[in-house]
Design a protein around this motif. Structure first.
Motif, PDB file in Angstrom:
ATOM      1  N   UNK A   1       0.842  -1.183   0.000  1.00 36.09           N
ATOM      2  CA  UNK A   1       0.000   0.000   0.000  1.00 36.09           C
ATOM      3  C   UNK A   1       0.887   1.245   0.000  1.00 36.09           C
ATOM      4  N   UNK A   2       0.344   2.358  -0.465  1.00 36.02           N
ATOM      5  CA  UNK A   2       1.153   3.568  -0.653  1.00 36.02           C
ATOM      6  C   UNK A   2       1.868   4.002   0.626  1.00 36.02           C
ATOM      7  N   UNK A   3       1.202   3.860   1.754  1.00 36.85           N
ATOM      8  CA  UNK A   3       1.770   4.317   3.013  1.00 36.85           C
ATOM      9  C   UNK A   3       2.887   3.420   3.524  1.00 36.85           C
ATOM     10  N   UNK A   4       2.952   2.197   3.032  1.00 32.04           N
ATOM     11  CA  UNK A   4       3.866   1.207   3.603  1.00 32.04           C
ATOM     12  C   UNK A   4       5.288   1.268   3.049  1.00 32.04           C
ATOM     13  N   UNK A   5       5.474   1.864   1.892  1.00 28.35           N
ATOM     14  CA  UNK A   5       6.791   1.860   1.264  1.00 28.35           C
ATOM     15  C   UNK A   5       7.744   2.837   1.943  1.00 28.35           C
ATOM     16  N   UNK A   6       9.023   2.496   1.928  1.00 29.94           N
ATOM     17  CA  UNK A   6      10.040   3.415   2.422  1.00 29.94           C
ATOM     18  C   UNK A   6      10.454   4.372   1.301  1.00 29.94           C
ATOM     19  N   UNK A   7      11.081   5.480   1.690  1.00 31.47           N
ATOM     20  CA  UNK A   7      11.572   6.426   0.683  1.00 31.47           C
ATOM     21  C   UNK A   7      12.551   5.737  -0.269  1.00 31.47           C
ATOM     22  N   UNK A   8      13.395   4.891   0.283  1.00 25.32           N
ATOM     23  CA  UNK A   8      14.387   4.195  -0.547  1.00 25.32           C
ATOM     24  C   UNK A   8      13.706   3.266  -1.551  1.00 25.32           C
ATOM     25  N   UNK A   9      12.662   2.563  -1.114  1.00 30.02           N
ATOM     26  CA  UNK A   9      11.957   1.665  -2.016  1.00 30.02           C
ATOM     27  C   UNK A   9      11.273   2.429  -3.144  1.00 30.02           C
TER      28      UNK A   9
ATOM     29  N   UNK B   1       0.495   0.751  -6.138  1.00 31.77           N
ATOM     30  CA  UNK B   1       0.458   2.170  -6.496  1.00 31.77           C
ATOM     31  C   UNK B   1       1.771   2.662  -7.104  1.00 31.77           C
ATOM     32  N   UNK B   2       2.905   2.235  -6.559  1.00 32.09           N
ATOM     33  CA  UNK B   2       4.182   2.731  -7.077  1.00 32.09           C
ATOM     34  C   UNK B   2       4.550   2.053  -8.392  1.00 32.09           C
ATOM     35  N   UNK B   3       4.195   0.809  -8.521  1.00 27.22           N
ATOM     36  CA  UNK B   3       4.376   0.110  -9.800  1.00 27.22           C
ATOM     37  C   UNK B   3       3.548   0.792 -10.887  1.00 27.22           C
ATOM     38  N   UNK B   4       2.279   1.096 -10.575  1.00 20.09           N
ATOM     39  CA  UNK B   4       1.433   1.791 -11.539  1.00 20.09           C
ATOM     40  C   UNK B   4       2.000   3.159 -11.886  1.00 20.09           C
ATOM     41  N   UNK B   5       2.536   3.851 -10.909  1.00 17.84           N
ATOM     42  CA  UNK B   5       3.164   5.149 -11.166  1.00 17.84           C
ATOM     43  C   UNK B   5       4.201   5.034 -12.270  1.00 17.84           C
TER      44      UNK B   5
END
Length: 274
Positions: free
Chosen positions: A90-98, A145-149
Protein backbone atom coordinates in the motif's frame (compact mmCIF):
# COMPACT_ATOMS: atom_id res chain seq x y z
CA UNK A 1 18.64 -13.27 -38.54
CA UNK A 2 17.90 -10.09 -36.58
CA UNK A 3 19.69 -8.59 -33.59
CA UNK A 4 17.82 -7.85 -30.36
CA UNK A 5 19.04 -5.81 -27.38
CA UNK A 6 17.14 -6.91 -24.26
CA UNK A 7 17.50 -5.66 -20.69
CA UNK A 8 16.69 -7.87 -17.71
CA UNK A 9 17.27 -11.28 -19.28
CA UNK A 10 18.08 -13.26 -16.13
CA UNK A 11 14.52 -14.36 -15.34
CA UNK A 12 10.89 -13.94 -16.30
CA UNK A 13 9.69 -12.80 -19.70
CA UNK A 14 13.15 -11.47 -20.57
CA UNK A 15 14.73 -14.87 -20.08
CA UNK A 16 12.03 -16.66 -22.06
CA UNK A 17 12.26 -14.09 -24.85
CA UNK A 18 16.02 -14.56 -25.03
CA UNK A 19 15.71 -18.34 -25.17
CA UNK A 20 13.09 -18.26 -27.93
CA UNK A 21 15.05 -15.81 -30.06
CA UNK A 22 18.22 -17.85 -29.79
CA UNK A 23 16.33 -21.02 -30.66
CA UNK A 24 14.91 -19.28 -33.72
CA UNK A 25 18.37 -18.27 -34.94
CA UNK A 26 18.43 -14.63 -33.93
CA UNK A 27 21.28 -12.77 -32.26
CA UNK A 28 20.69 -11.35 -28.76
CA UNK A 29 22.41 -8.76 -26.63
CA UNK A 30 21.29 -9.73 -23.13
CA UNK A 31 21.93 -7.56 -20.10
CA UNK A 32 21.94 -9.04 -16.61
CA UNK A 33 22.71 -7.88 -13.09
CA UNK A 34 24.49 -11.11 -12.13
CA UNK A 35 27.39 -11.91 -14.42
CA UNK A 36 26.76 -15.66 -14.60
CA UNK A 37 22.99 -15.54 -15.15
CA UNK A 38 23.20 -16.53 -18.83
CA UNK A 39 26.20 -18.85 -18.68
CA UNK A 40 24.11 -21.84 -19.75
CA UNK A 41 22.79 -20.06 -22.83
CA UNK A 42 26.21 -18.64 -23.64
CA UNK A 43 27.67 -22.15 -23.64
CA UNK A 44 24.98 -23.29 -26.09
CA UNK A 45 24.71 -20.20 -28.30
CA UNK A 46 28.17 -18.66 -28.09
CA UNK A 47 28.08 -16.95 -31.49
CA UNK A 48 24.54 -15.63 -31.09
CA UNK A 49 24.63 -14.26 -27.54
CA UNK A 50 26.46 -11.13 -26.37
CA UNK A 51 26.15 -10.67 -22.60
CA UNK A 52 26.73 -7.52 -20.56
CA UNK A 53 26.36 -6.83 -16.86
CA UNK A 54 24.10 -3.83 -16.34
CA UNK A 55 22.16 -2.17 -13.55
CA UNK A 56 19.66 0.08 -15.33
CA UNK A 57 19.75 2.57 -12.44
CA UNK A 58 23.31 3.44 -13.56
CA UNK A 59 22.87 5.89 -16.44
CA UNK A 60 26.57 6.09 -17.31
CA UNK A 61 26.76 2.29 -17.49
CA UNK A 62 23.70 2.17 -19.76
CA UNK A 63 25.32 4.46 -22.31
CA UNK A 64 28.58 2.52 -22.17
CA UNK A 65 26.89 -0.86 -22.69
CA UNK A 66 24.60 0.35 -25.49
CA UNK A 67 27.45 2.10 -27.31
CA UNK A 68 29.65 -0.98 -27.02
CA UNK A 69 26.91 -3.30 -28.26
CA UNK A 70 26.40 -1.24 -31.42
CA UNK A 71 30.18 -0.94 -31.89
CA UNK A 72 30.71 -4.70 -31.59
CA UNK A 73 27.63 -5.94 -33.44
CA UNK A 74 26.87 -3.18 -35.91
CA UNK A 75 23.17 -2.78 -36.62
CA UNK A 76 20.74 -3.65 -33.82
CA UNK A 77 17.18 -4.07 -35.01
CA UNK A 78 15.15 -4.16 -31.79
CA UNK A 79 15.61 -2.55 -28.38
CA UNK A 80 13.57 -4.30 -25.67
CA UNK A 81 13.21 -2.47 -22.35
CA UNK A 82 12.29 -5.39 -20.11
CA UNK A 83 14.20 -4.78 -16.86
CA UNK A 84 11.91 -3.87 -13.99
CA UNK A 85 9.97 -5.16 -11.00
CA UNK A 86 6.88 -4.42 -8.93
CA UNK A 87 6.90 -2.89 -5.46
CA UNK A 88 4.04 -4.73 -3.71
CA UNK A 89 2.55 -2.63 -0.92
CA UNK A 90 0.00 0.00 0.00
CA UNK A 91 1.15 3.57 -0.65
CA UNK A 92 1.77 4.32 3.01
CA UNK A 93 3.87 1.21 3.60
CA UNK A 94 6.79 1.86 1.26
CA UNK A 95 10.04 3.41 2.42
CA UNK A 96 11.57 6.43 0.68
CA UNK A 97 14.39 4.19 -0.55
CA UNK A 98 11.96 1.66 -2.02
CA UNK A 99 10.03 4.37 -3.85
CA UNK A 100 13.22 5.81 -5.32
CA UNK A 101 14.44 2.39 -6.42
CA UNK A 102 11.11 1.64 -8.12
CA UNK A 103 11.16 4.94 -10.01
CA UNK A 104 14.84 4.74 -10.91
CA UNK A 105 14.52 1.21 -12.27
CA UNK A 106 11.21 1.27 -14.10
CA UNK A 107 11.06 4.87 -15.33
CA UNK A 108 14.52 6.42 -15.42
CA UNK A 109 16.21 3.18 -16.45
CA UNK A 110 13.80 2.64 -19.33
CA UNK A 111 14.10 6.22 -20.53
CA UNK A 112 17.89 6.18 -20.42
CA UNK A 113 18.15 2.92 -22.38
CA UNK A 114 16.00 4.47 -25.08
CA UNK A 115 17.99 7.72 -25.05
CA UNK A 116 21.24 5.78 -25.37
CA UNK A 117 19.93 3.77 -28.32
CA UNK A 118 18.28 6.59 -30.29
CA UNK A 119 21.45 8.10 -31.82
CA UNK A 120 22.42 4.68 -33.17
CA UNK A 121 18.93 3.92 -34.48
CA UNK A 122 18.84 7.32 -36.19
CA UNK A 123 22.22 6.71 -37.77
CA UNK A 124 21.21 3.33 -39.17
CA UNK A 125 17.86 4.73 -40.28
CA UNK A 126 15.73 1.98 -38.79
CA UNK A 127 14.81 0.12 -35.63
CA UNK A 128 12.04 -0.61 -33.21
CA UNK A 129 11.74 0.01 -29.49
CA UNK A 130 9.62 -2.39 -27.44
CA UNK A 131 8.84 -1.08 -23.99
CA UNK A 132 7.57 -3.60 -21.46
CA UNK A 133 4.75 -1.99 -19.58
CA UNK A 134 1.81 -3.90 -18.11
CA UNK A 135 -1.95 -3.98 -18.01
CA UNK A 136 -1.08 -1.87 -14.98
CA UNK A 137 -0.04 0.89 -17.35
CA UNK A 138 -3.69 1.48 -18.20
CA UNK A 139 -5.56 0.21 -15.13
CA UNK A 140 -4.85 -0.16 -11.41
CA UNK A 141 -4.93 -2.78 -8.66
CA UNK A 142 -4.66 -2.24 -4.89
CA UNK A 143 -1.15 -2.72 -3.48
CA UNK A 144 0.60 -1.63 -6.68
CA UNK A 145 0.46 2.17 -6.50
CA UNK A 146 4.18 2.73 -7.08
CA UNK A 147 4.38 0.11 -9.80
CA UNK A 148 1.43 1.79 -11.54
CA UNK A 149 3.16 5.15 -11.17
CA UNK A 150 6.11 3.86 -13.15
CA UNK A 151 4.12 2.08 -15.83
CA UNK A 152 1.71 4.96 -16.44
CA UNK A 153 4.71 7.30 -16.65
CA UNK A 154 6.69 5.22 -19.10
CA UNK A 155 3.59 4.74 -21.27
CA UNK A 156 3.20 8.52 -21.50
CA UNK A 157 6.86 8.84 -22.44
CA UNK A 158 6.69 6.16 -25.12
CA UNK A 159 3.38 7.39 -26.54
CA UNK A 160 5.03 10.78 -27.08
CA UNK A 161 8.29 9.22 -28.29
CA UNK A 162 6.44 7.28 -30.99
CA UNK A 163 5.27 10.55 -32.55
CA UNK A 164 8.76 12.04 -32.41
CA UNK A 165 10.64 9.17 -34.04
CA UNK A 166 8.13 7.87 -36.60
CA UNK A 167 9.53 10.20 -39.30
CA UNK A 168 12.97 8.69 -38.61
CA UNK A 169 11.75 5.16 -39.45
CA UNK A 170 11.90 4.11 -35.79
CA UNK A 171 8.87 2.30 -34.40
CA UNK A 172 7.69 2.14 -30.79
CA UNK A 173 5.49 -0.55 -29.24
CA UNK A 174 4.29 -0.52 -25.62
CA UNK A 175 3.84 -4.15 -24.51
CA UNK A 176 1.08 -4.58 -21.91
CA UNK A 177 1.06 -8.12 -20.46
CA UNK A 178 -1.41 -9.28 -17.88
CA UNK A 179 -0.37 -11.49 -14.96
CA UNK A 180 2.08 -14.30 -15.77
CA UNK A 181 3.68 -16.65 -13.29
CA UNK A 182 7.21 -15.54 -14.16
CA UNK A 183 6.70 -11.80 -14.04
CA UNK A 184 3.93 -11.59 -11.44
CA UNK A 185 4.98 -14.12 -8.84
CA UNK A 186 8.75 -13.57 -8.83
CA UNK A 187 8.98 -9.88 -9.70
CA UNK A 188 7.39 -8.35 -6.60
CA UNK A 189 9.22 -6.66 -3.75
CA UNK A 190 7.24 -6.40 -0.48
CA UNK A 191 7.27 -3.72 2.21
CA UNK A 192 6.39 -4.03 5.91
CA UNK A 193 2.63 -4.45 6.34
CA UNK A 194 0.53 -2.00 8.35
CA UNK A 195 -2.42 -3.52 10.23
CA UNK A 196 -4.62 -0.59 9.17
CA UNK A 197 -4.82 -2.04 5.65
CA UNK A 198 -5.70 -5.59 6.69
CA UNK A 199 -9.43 -5.19 6.02
CA UNK A 200 -9.14 -3.10 2.86
CA UNK A 201 -8.79 -3.99 -0.82
CA UNK A 202 -5.00 -3.91 -0.32
CA UNK A 203 -5.29 -6.63 2.30
CA UNK A 204 -7.62 -8.67 0.09
CA UNK A 205 -5.07 -8.66 -2.74
CA UNK A 206 -2.24 -9.52 -0.36
CA UNK A 207 -4.10 -12.53 0.98
CA UNK A 208 -5.02 -13.75 -2.49
CA UNK A 209 -1.40 -13.58 -3.64
CA UNK A 210 -0.13 -15.28 -0.47
CA UNK A 211 -2.72 -18.05 -0.78
CA UNK A 212 -2.03 -18.57 -4.47
CA UNK A 213 -5.66 -17.80 -5.35
CA UNK A 214 -4.95 -14.65 -7.35
CA UNK A 215 -5.88 -15.70 -10.91
CA UNK A 216 -2.85 -16.06 -13.22
CA UNK A 217 -3.98 -17.79 -16.40
CA UNK A 218 -1.77 -16.37 -19.16
CA UNK A 219 0.66 -18.56 -21.10
CA UNK A 220 4.22 -17.25 -21.06
CA UNK A 221 5.27 -18.96 -24.31
CA UNK A 222 2.29 -17.59 -26.24
CA UNK A 223 2.87 -14.09 -24.89
CA UNK A 224 6.58 -14.10 -25.71
CA UNK A 225 5.97 -15.38 -29.22
CA UNK A 226 3.39 -12.61 -29.71
CA UNK A 227 6.07 -10.07 -28.76
CA UNK A 228 8.43 -11.58 -31.33
CA UNK A 229 5.75 -11.66 -34.01
CA UNK A 230 4.78 -8.03 -33.36
CA UNK A 231 7.97 -6.74 -34.97
CA UNK A 232 6.71 -8.03 -38.33
CA UNK A 233 3.65 -5.75 -38.13
CA UNK A 234 4.08 -2.49 -40.02
CA UNK A 235 3.62 0.17 -38.93
CA UNK A 236 4.54 -0.77 -35.39
CA UNK A 237 1.48 -1.22 -33.14
CA UNK A 238 1.65 1.47 -30.47
CA UNK A 239 0.24 -0.88 -27.84
CA UNK A 240 0.18 -4.66 -27.55
CA UNK A 241 -2.25 -6.09 -24.96
CA UNK A 242 -1.32 -9.65 -24.02
CA UNK A 243 -3.54 -11.80 -21.82
CA UNK A 244 -7.24 -12.15 -21.19
CA UNK A 245 -7.01 -10.23 -17.93
CA UNK A 246 -5.08 -7.46 -19.66
CA UNK A 247 -7.79 -7.06 -22.28
CA UNK A 248 -10.70 -7.21 -19.86
CA UNK A 249 -9.25 -4.99 -17.16
CA UNK A 250 -7.85 -2.36 -19.52
CA UNK A 251 -11.07 -2.22 -21.52
CA UNK A 252 -13.15 -1.76 -18.37
CA UNK A 253 -10.82 1.00 -17.16
CA UNK A 254 -10.85 2.81 -20.51
CA UNK A 255 -14.64 2.60 -20.85
CA UNK A 256 -15.07 3.89 -17.31
CA UNK A 257 -12.76 6.84 -17.93
CA UNK A 258 -14.46 7.66 -21.22
CA UNK A 259 -17.89 7.57 -19.56
CA UNK A 260 -16.64 9.89 -16.83
CA UNK A 261 -15.15 12.26 -19.40
CA UNK A 262 -18.34 12.33 -21.46
CA UNK A 263 -20.32 13.13 -18.32
CA UNK A 264 -18.22 16.27 -17.92
CA UNK A 265 -18.50 17.36 -21.55
CA UNK A 266 -20.71 20.39 -20.96
CA UNK A 267 -18.57 21.56 -18.04
CA UNK A 268 -15.38 21.21 -20.08
CA UNK A 269 -16.72 23.00 -23.15
CA UNK A 270 -18.24 25.82 -21.11
CA UNK A 271 -14.81 27.36 -20.57
CA UNK A 272 -13.86 27.24 -24.26
CA UNK A 273 -13.75 30.59 -26.00
CA UNK A 274 -15.07 31.05 -29.53
Amino acid sequence: MKTWFITGTSTGLGRTLTEKLLQQGHRVVGTVRKTDALDDLKAQYADQLWVATLDVTDTAAIKKVVDQAFADLGEIDFIVNNAGYALFCAAEEASDEQIRQQVDTNIIGSIQVIRAALPHLRKQGSGRILQLSSAGGQTTYPNFSYYHTTKWAVEGFCDTLAKEVAPLNIGVTIVEPGAHHTSFATGMAPAPVLDAYENTPAGDVRRAVAAGTFPIKNNVDITVQAIIDSVNISPAPLRLALGGDAYRDMRAALVSRLDALDAQRDLALASEKD
